[in-house]
Design an enzyme around this catalytic site. Sequence first.
Site, mmCIF file in Angstrom:
data_model
loop_
_atom_site.group_PDB
_atom_site.id
_atom_site.type_symbol
_atom_site.label_atom_id
_atom_site.label_comp_id
_atom_site.label_asym_id
_atom_site.label_seq_id
_atom_site.Cartn_x
_atom_site.Cartn_y
_atom_site.Cartn_z
ATOM 1 N N SER A 134 3.099 -1.897 10.575
ATOM 2 C CA SER A 134 4.542 -1.797 10.826
ATOM 3 C C SER A 134 5.310 -3.086 10.487
ATOM 4 C CB SER A 134 4.799 -1.366 12.264
ATOM 5 O OG SER A 134 4.254 -0.076 12.498
ATOM 6 N N ASN B 61 0.868 -1.183 0.000
ATOM 7 C CA ASN B 61 0.000 0.000 0.000
ATOM 8 C C ASN B 61 0.903 1.231 0.000
ATOM 9 O OD1 ASN B 61 -1.890 1.978 0.386
ATOM 10 N ND2 ASN B 61 -2.383 1.419 2.503
ATOM 11 N N TRP B 62 1.027 1.837 -1.178
ATOM 12 C CA TRP B 62 1.932 2.998 -1.295
ATOM 13 C C TRP B 62 1.332 4.277 -0.711
ATOM 14 C CZ3 TRP B 62 4.399 2.986 -6.912
ATOM 15 C CH2 TRP B 62 5.236 1.857 -7.025
ATOM 16 N N GLY C 48 2.715 -1.106 4.379
ATOM 17 C CA GLY C 48 2.650 0.303 4.016
ATOM 18 C C GLY C 48 4.047 0.869 3.804
ATOM 19 N N GLY C 49 4.557 1.554 4.813
ATOM 20 C CA GLY C 49 5.848 2.259 4.719
ATOM 21 C C GLY C 49 6.971 1.429 4.095
ATOM 22 N N GLU D 3 -7.313 4.600 7.479
ATOM 23 C CA GLU D 3 -7.122 6.009 7.098
ATOM 24 C C GLU D 3 -8.339 6.536 6.352
ATOM 25 O OE1 GLU D 3 -3.287 5.520 5.256
ATOM 26 O OE2 GLU D 3 -2.438 5.058 7.213
ATOM 27 N N GLY E 159 1.917 2.352 10.805
ATOM 28 C CA GLY E 159 2.843 3.469 10.654
ATOM 29 C C GLY E 159 3.479 3.942 11.942
#
Length: 246
Positions: free
Chosen positions: A208, A8-9, A229-230, A96, A168
């Site tokens: 994370s 997930n960018w 994600g990150g 989000e 995150g």
Amino acid sequence: MKNIIVANWKMNPQTYQEAEDLIKNILEGIKDLNNTEVVICPPFTWLTDFSHKNEAQILFGAQNVFHKESGAFTGEISPLMLKNSKVDYVILGHSERRKYFGETNELINQKIKSSLSVGLKVIFCVGENEGENKEEVLVSQITEGLQGISEKDLGNITVAYEPVWAIGTGKNCGIEETQDAVASIKKIIEKLYSQNASEVLAVLYGGSVKSENSGDYLKDGGVNGLLVGGASLKAEEFIKIVKSAE
Ligand code: PEP
């Protein structure tokens, strides 16, 4: 069932060049996968350019979609537009979207239904905020999110357990806690559908994830994959995560 690793960018990167370099570097590092499906979800601006190129090693997903078929909905994108652009997956229910865009279980349910109706696969995110009762949140998000969806559609839905406090933040959900959440999700599905219903359902963990912990979740967390994600924005790191699923 193959492992599924989803990138997930979010709202990154800021230029086409960076996005293209990231895809190229990831592709270089993940040739000849046998056991793992890789799904990359870039922002809409880069998504359809990549999806039309039909890269054999990866599938593409959107980070959101609207639930109406077509018409006067300025700024929105329909499930059929995605399907017609060779996009295979859509992430729905992400925390989000719930937090910043006020998406309710009811709206998420409408989006899931209209996505399934055109043949998109859905990555359905669920998870509690810090301090919330996990069981209660999972029951309401899943029951309301899947309202009116038939058991035969479960094979096209992947549930991603993402405790909001772990997204995150660098705070990971423990392996045992992840196992418990996966068991709860399966129990809820079995109660809503049949005793065997959870057998076709893939469950992912997200929050994370890094290359240092991805293998532990896949080996001991009871999950069929990860939502990243990150760490999916760094090719080298993401490649290591994909390899840990092989
Ligand atoms: C996510 O956005 O779904 C996510 C899990 O993010 P991160 O890996 O950065 O926690």
